[in-house]
Design a protein around this motif. Sequence first.
Motif, mmCIF file in Angstrom:
data_model
loop_
_atom_site.group_PDB
_atom_site.id
_atom_site.type_symbol
_atom_site.label_atom_id
_atom_site.label_comp_id
_atom_site.label_asym_id
_atom_site.label_seq_id
_atom_site.Cartn_x
_atom_site.Cartn_y
_atom_site.Cartn_z
ATOM 1 N N ILE A 142 0.871 -1.179 0.000
ATOM 2 C CA ILE A 142 0.000 0.000 0.000
ATOM 3 C C ILE A 142 0.904 1.223 0.000
ATOM 4 C CG2 ILE A 142 -1.718 1.325 1.288
ATOM 5 C CD1 ILE A 142 -2.640 -1.321 2.553
ATOM 6 N N LYS A 143 0.641 2.146 -0.917
ATOM 7 C CA LYS A 143 1.433 3.378 -0.996
ATOM 8 C C LYS A 143 0.537 4.558 -0.666
ATOM 9 C CE LYS A 143 4.134 6.234 -4.213
ATOM 10 N NZ LYS A 143 5.244 6.463 -3.262
ATOM 11 N N PHE A 144 0.907 5.321 0.358
ATOM 12 C CA PHE A 144 0.144 6.507 0.744
ATOM 13 C C PHE A 144 0.399 7.658 -0.234
ATOM 14 C CE2 PHE A 144 -0.349 5.657 5.605
ATOM 15 C CZ PHE A 144 -1.349 4.724 5.315
ATOM 16 N N ALA A 145 -0.612 8.526 -0.378
ATOM 17 C CA ALA A 145 -0.464 9.709 -1.220
ATOM 18 C C ALA A 145 0.471 10.734 -0.580
ATOM 19 C CB ALA A 145 -1.826 10.332 -1.486
ATOM 20 N N LYS A 146 0.569 10.706 0.752
ATOM 21 C CA LYS A 146 1.495 11.569 1.474
ATOM 22 C C LYS A 146 1.832 10.885 2.784
ATOM 23 C CE LYS A 146 -1.584 14.386 4.299
ATOM 24 N NZ LYS A 146 -1.889 15.747 4.775
ATOM 25 N N ASN A 147 2.697 11.500 3.551
ATOM 26 C CA ASN A 147 3.089 10.910 4.818
ATOM 27 C C ASN A 147 1.994 11.137 5.860
ATOM 28 O OD1 ASN A 147 4.572 11.376 7.679
ATOM 29 N ND2 ASN A 147 5.687 9.867 6.491
ATOM 30 N N PHE A 148 1.394 10.034 6.333
ATOM 31 C CA PHE A 148 0.347 10.111 7.346
ATOM 32 C C PHE A 148 0.828 9.654 8.721
ATOM 33 C CE2 PHE A 148 -2.232 10.104 3.503
ATOM 34 C CZ PHE A 148 -3.208 11.035 3.802
ATOM 35 N N GLY A 149 2.029 9.133 8.810
ATOM 36 C CA GLY A 149 2.568 8.727 10.104
ATOM 37 C C GLY A 149 2.571 7.229 10.299
ATOM 38 N N GLN A 150 3.474 6.791 11.171
ATOM 39 C CA GLN A 150 3.695 5.357 11.393
ATOM 40 C C GLN A 150 2.447 4.633 11.865
ATOM 41 O OE1 GLN A 150 6.021 4.344 14.873
ATOM 42 N NE2 GLN A 150 7.054 2.684 13.800
ATOM 43 N N HIS A 151 1.744 5.200 12.830
ATOM 44 C CA HIS A 151 0.612 4.488 13.421
ATOM 45 C C HIS A 151 -0.598 4.458 12.481
ATOM 46 C CE1 HIS A 151 2.561 3.904 17.297
ATOM 47 N NE2 HIS A 151 3.062 5.115 17.132
ATOM 48 N N THR A 152 -0.717 5.470 11.630
ATOM 49 C CA THR A 152 -1.759 5.422 10.606
ATOM 50 C C THR A 152 -1.413 4.375 9.560
ATOM 51 O OG1 THR A 152 -2.261 7.759 10.954
ATOM 52 C CG2 THR A 152 -3.024 6.776 8.902
#
Length: 328
Positions: free
Chosen positions: A69-79
Amino acid sequence: MNTNNPHLSVVTPVYGCGDCIMQLYNRLSETLESISWQYEIIMVEDSSPDQSWSVIQQLAARDKRVKGIKFAKNFGQHTAITAGLDEALGDWVVVMDCDLQDQPEEIPKLYAKAREGYDVVFARRRDREDTLLKRWESKLFYKVYDYFTESTSDPAIANFSISSRKVIENYRHLREQNRNFPLFIQWMGFETAAVDVEHQQRMSGTSSYNLSKLMNLAVDGIVSQSNKPLRLSIKFGFLLSTGAVLYGLYLMYQYFFMFEPVPGWTSIMVSIYFVGGLLFANLGILGLYMGKVFNEVKNRPLYIVQESVGFNEKNVEKTVPIPASKQK
């Protein structure tokens, strides 16, 4: 065990560890196959600045049990952990970091302990391979957090753990914006145990958690799980008011019975600045809580997925990819 689903799922957030992902995969595969050949590895790339996503894509093309899964931006480790748990299908789910400080070879130890009847088993880092400053920052974080939340935490315990399907299904119902995986798991109250494990030095990258970020994490956790700062603010306000009344009575006694002049401008200005500072501090505390409430009522998604690999159509429908024409 559900024969249609993997027996084991491993969820790992990925950030700044492109150099060790291949080694992580090899060691995980060897370890998991010693338990069951029915497993999956879910890697959540949290907008990492290196080549991590291309490595994950290569692994997913080679092994269908690897999913990315690749996030569109950095949402943080726990997310990122939450995103992986949202897709995990295993009867048992392992959460671990990608930098190989958490040793894949310790998973059988966690699994064996869980099979004794525990819903959650955390890995307790026996000898932390971190700098003295990092260990001190971690202890300070938990002391502050425990004081305000009136709980007891073990600084040697982090994300590395194994949880049953029942725990993960309940975890998915917790959709707060302020997230902390181990604290959420402990809050749920399932039967929990801990086992000692070996902790190694980072194989790649450096930790992004400095003292400032740890304190911000503590503030977020305190505000989201405790109203003790508000109660302390009220108590201190009453204490200050009581002190002011007693001091006023003392000044009246001096003036009427001892015929002594009451100190003027200096004491008044000091009192004004003192009370004004307290008022601003209390307003700041209230503002923190109001800001967190504001973030929650907006009801935004916890994360946005830009791209995924290795999931079937049913899984991919849970997320909304960003069209290539709109990507920056």
